[in-house]
Scaffold this active site. Structure first.
Site, PDB file in Angstrom:
ATOM      1  CE  LYS A  13      46.345  41.975  32.596  1.00 37.25           C
ATOM      2  NZ  LYS A  13      45.391  41.076  33.284  1.00 37.25           N
ATOM      3  NE  ARG A 123      41.730  43.443  41.403  1.00 34.39           N
ATOM      4  CZ  ARG A 123      41.898  43.379  40.093  1.00 34.39           C
ATOM      5  NH1 ARG A 123      43.097  43.449  39.572  1.00 34.39           N
ATOM      6  NH2 ARG A 123      40.853  43.216  39.309  1.00 34.39           N
ATOM      7  NE  ARG A 167      37.648  41.808  34.579  1.00 36.39           N
ATOM      8  CZ  ARG A 167      38.071  42.012  35.819  1.00 36.39           C
ATOM      9  NH1 ARG A 167      37.230  42.011  36.831  1.00 36.39           N
ATOM     10  NH2 ARG A 167      39.335  42.230  36.048  1.00 36.39           N
TER      11      ARG A 167
HETATM   12  P1  AP5 Z   1      46.526  41.977  39.733  1.00 34.40           P
HETATM   13  O1  AP5 Z   1      47.987  42.209  39.663  1.00 34.40           O
HETATM   14  O2  AP5 Z   1      45.642  43.099  40.056  1.00 34.40           O
HETATM   15  O3  AP5 Z   1      46.045  41.235  38.373  1.00 34.40           O
HETATM   16  P2  AP5 Z   1      45.844  41.812  36.923  1.00 34.40           P
HETATM   17  O4  AP5 Z   1      46.349  40.770  35.979  1.00 34.40           O
HETATM   18  O5  AP5 Z   1      46.382  43.183  36.782  1.00 34.40           O
HETATM   19  O6  AP5 Z   1      44.257  41.786  36.867  1.00 34.40           O
HETATM   20  P3  AP5 Z   1      43.221  42.857  36.297  1.00 34.40           P
HETATM   21  O7  AP5 Z   1      41.883  42.527  36.881  1.00 34.40           O
HETATM   22  O8  AP5 Z   1      43.708  44.255  36.470  1.00 34.40           O
HETATM   23  O9  AP5 Z   1      43.235  42.466  34.787  1.00 34.40           O
HETATM   24  P4  AP5 Z   1      42.214  42.811  33.719  1.00 34.40           P
HETATM   25  O10 AP5 Z   1      42.981  42.485  32.499  1.00 34.40           O
HETATM   26  O11 AP5 Z   1      40.909  42.119  33.838  1.00 34.40           O
HETATM   27  O12 AP5 Z   1      41.828  44.336  33.995  1.00 34.40           O
HETATM   28  P5  AP5 Z   1      42.309  45.688  33.348  1.00 34.40           P
HETATM   29  O13 AP5 Z   1      42.363  46.706  34.398  1.00 34.40           O
HETATM   30  O14 AP5 Z   1      43.490  45.484  32.475  1.00 34.40           O
HETATM   31  O15 AP5 Z   1      46.275  40.762  40.770  1.00 34.40           O
HETATM   32  C1  AP5 Z   1      44.947  40.377  41.117  1.00 34.40           C
HETATM   33  C2  AP5 Z   1      44.879  40.035  42.619  1.00 34.40           C
HETATM   34  O16 AP5 Z   1      45.642  38.841  42.848  1.00 34.40           O
HETATM   35  C3  AP5 Z   1      45.491  41.105  43.537  1.00 34.40           C
HETATM   36  O17 AP5 Z   1      44.755  41.142  44.721  1.00 34.40           O
HETATM   37  C4  AP5 Z   1      46.924  40.604  43.800  1.00 34.40           C
HETATM   38  O18 AP5 Z   1      47.406  41.009  45.075  1.00 34.40           O
HETATM   39  C5  AP5 Z   1      46.734  39.082  43.749  1.00 34.40           C
HETATM   40  N1  AP5 Z   1      47.891  38.383  43.185  1.00 34.40           N
HETATM   41  C6  AP5 Z   1      48.712  38.789  42.159  1.00 34.40           C
HETATM   42  N2  AP5 Z   1      49.655  37.860  41.899  1.00 34.40           N
HETATM   43  C7  AP5 Z   1      49.424  36.816  42.784  1.00 34.40           C
HETATM   44  C8  AP5 Z   1      50.067  35.566  43.012  1.00 34.40           C
HETATM   45  N3  AP5 Z   1      51.148  35.175  42.282  1.00 34.40           N
HETATM   46  N4  AP5 Z   1      49.556  34.770  43.977  1.00 34.40           N
HETATM   47  C9  AP5 Z   1      48.474  35.147  44.718  1.00 34.40           C
HETATM   48  N5  AP5 Z   1      47.829  36.335  44.555  1.00 34.40           N
HETATM   49  C10 AP5 Z   1      48.297  37.168  43.591  1.00 34.40           C
HETATM   50  O19 AP5 Z   1      41.064  46.020  32.389  1.00 34.40           O
HETATM   51  C11 AP5 Z   1      39.807  46.341  32.926  1.00 34.40           C
HETATM   52  C12 AP5 Z   1      38.812  46.627  31.805  1.00 34.40           C
HETATM   53  O20 AP5 Z   1      39.276  47.750  31.028  1.00 34.40           O
HETATM   54  C13 AP5 Z   1      38.616  45.512  30.789  1.00 34.40           C
HETATM   55  O21 AP5 Z   1      37.679  44.563  31.226  1.00 34.40           O
HETATM   56  C14 AP5 Z   1      38.136  46.309  29.567  1.00 34.40           C
HETATM   57  O22 AP5 Z   1      36.791  46.685  29.712  1.00 34.40           O
HETATM   58  C15 AP5 Z   1      38.982  47.564  29.633  1.00 34.40           C
HETATM   59  N6  AP5 Z   1      40.273  47.482  28.894  1.00 34.40           N
HETATM   60  C16 AP5 Z   1      41.528  47.522  29.421  1.00 34.40           C
HETATM   61  N7  AP5 Z   1      42.462  47.439  28.455  1.00 34.40           N
HETATM   62  C17 AP5 Z   1      41.777  47.329  27.286  1.00 34.40           C
HETATM   63  C18 AP5 Z   1      42.182  47.204  25.921  1.00 34.40           C
HETATM   64  N8  AP5 Z   1      43.479  47.141  25.570  1.00 34.40           N
HETATM   65  N9  AP5 Z   1      41.213  47.124  24.967  1.00 34.40           N
HETATM   66  C19 AP5 Z   1      39.894  47.182  25.299  1.00 34.40           C
HETATM   67  N10 AP5 Z   1      39.443  47.301  26.571  1.00 34.40           N
HETATM   68  C20 AP5 Z   1      40.382  47.382  27.556  1.00 34.40           C
HETATM   69 MG    MG Z   2      45.528  45.105  36.427  1.00 32.88          MG
END
Ligand code: AP5
Ligand code: MG
Length: 212
Positions: A13, A123, A167
């Protein structure tokens, strides 16, 4: 243009939102990043959030929606935005139109759980500018150093395999139903995210160009 990006942890994402934000000149709003800013600044709110986020659970709807409401009032949101990580459950989805109005597309990036653990363990993100890397799939030019700003690359504290598994469970039980919620509206775009980063970007851009 107002977009939502939905995908499991590590689906890409953040990676894709950065590309789309540049291409369509719209803001990238990651609720995870907004929450991590609070933790990093050690605000009273941040101190409460730290343990919830490190466990991989969801932060309360009220806290996240309040941060979102504040964020969309900033000037860079005038032309539109990409919501990365929001809505995360059906109750957030039900309240969203009252906050942002009508959405143009809900982009679902689909990646099987089996591919996620490797993605997460490799990552790295820049402490300075937030740029995202992967030691194997998208490595920086120099180990541990950001190509864009020279900042130090770090691993997120919630990227250990046990927390990632939790997660993923939270995604399947609470966030996947959000896709069904939007399916009826006909604005859902499903993308195979288990391909190289550039291929995924190209397909999303091709589809969004049809509506921009
Ligand atoms: P990356 O682009 O970083 O993936 P991502 O989908 O953004 O993953 P996140 O870990 O950020 O998602 P998340 O939803 O768990 O965390 P968030 O920060 O939103 O890619 C990942 C890796 O893969 C990178 O190294 C990249 O280079 C690689 N990659 C990407 N695409 C690739 C491909 N096609 N092929 C190979 N490699 C690839 O949330 C964190 C925490 O915040 C949650 O757990 C929760 O506690 C809280 N939170 C956030 N939003 C809310 C909400 N709306 N409500 C309640 N709690 C919330
Ligand atoms: Mg992210």
């Amino acid at each position: 243009m107002k977009l939502i990006l939905i995908g499991c942890p590590g689906a890409g994402k953040g990676t894709q939102a950065k590309v789309l934000s540049k291409r369509f000149d719209i803001a990238h709003i990651s609720t995870g990043d907004l929450l991590r800013e609070q933790v990093k600044a050690e605000t009273p709110l941040g101190l409460k959030l730290k343990s919830i986020m490190e466990s991989g659970g969801l932060v309360s709807d009220e806290i996240v929606s309040e941060l979102l409401k504040q964020r969309i009032t900033q000037a860079d949101c005038e032309k539109g935005y990409i919501l990365d990580g929001y809505p995360r459950n059906v109750s957030q989805a039900e309240g969203l139109s009252a906050i942002v109005g009508e959405l143009d597309k809900v982009v679902v990036i689909d990646v099987p759980d089996e591919a996620i653990i490797e993605r997460m363990s490799g990552r790295r993100s820049c402490q300075g500018c937030g740029a995202m890397y992967h030691v194997k799939f998208n490595p920086p030019k120099a180990d541990g150093v950001c190509d864009s700003c020279g900042g130090a690359l770090i691993q997120r504290s919630d990227d250990n395999s046990e927390t990632v598994k939790h997660r993923l469970d939270v995604f399947h039980s609470q966030t996947a139903p959000v896709i069904d919620f939007y399916d009826k509206s006909g604005i859902v775009l499903k993308i195979d995210g288990n391909r190289p980063i550039d291929e995924v970007s190209a397909e999303i851009i091709k589809e969004l160009e049809k509506i921009s």
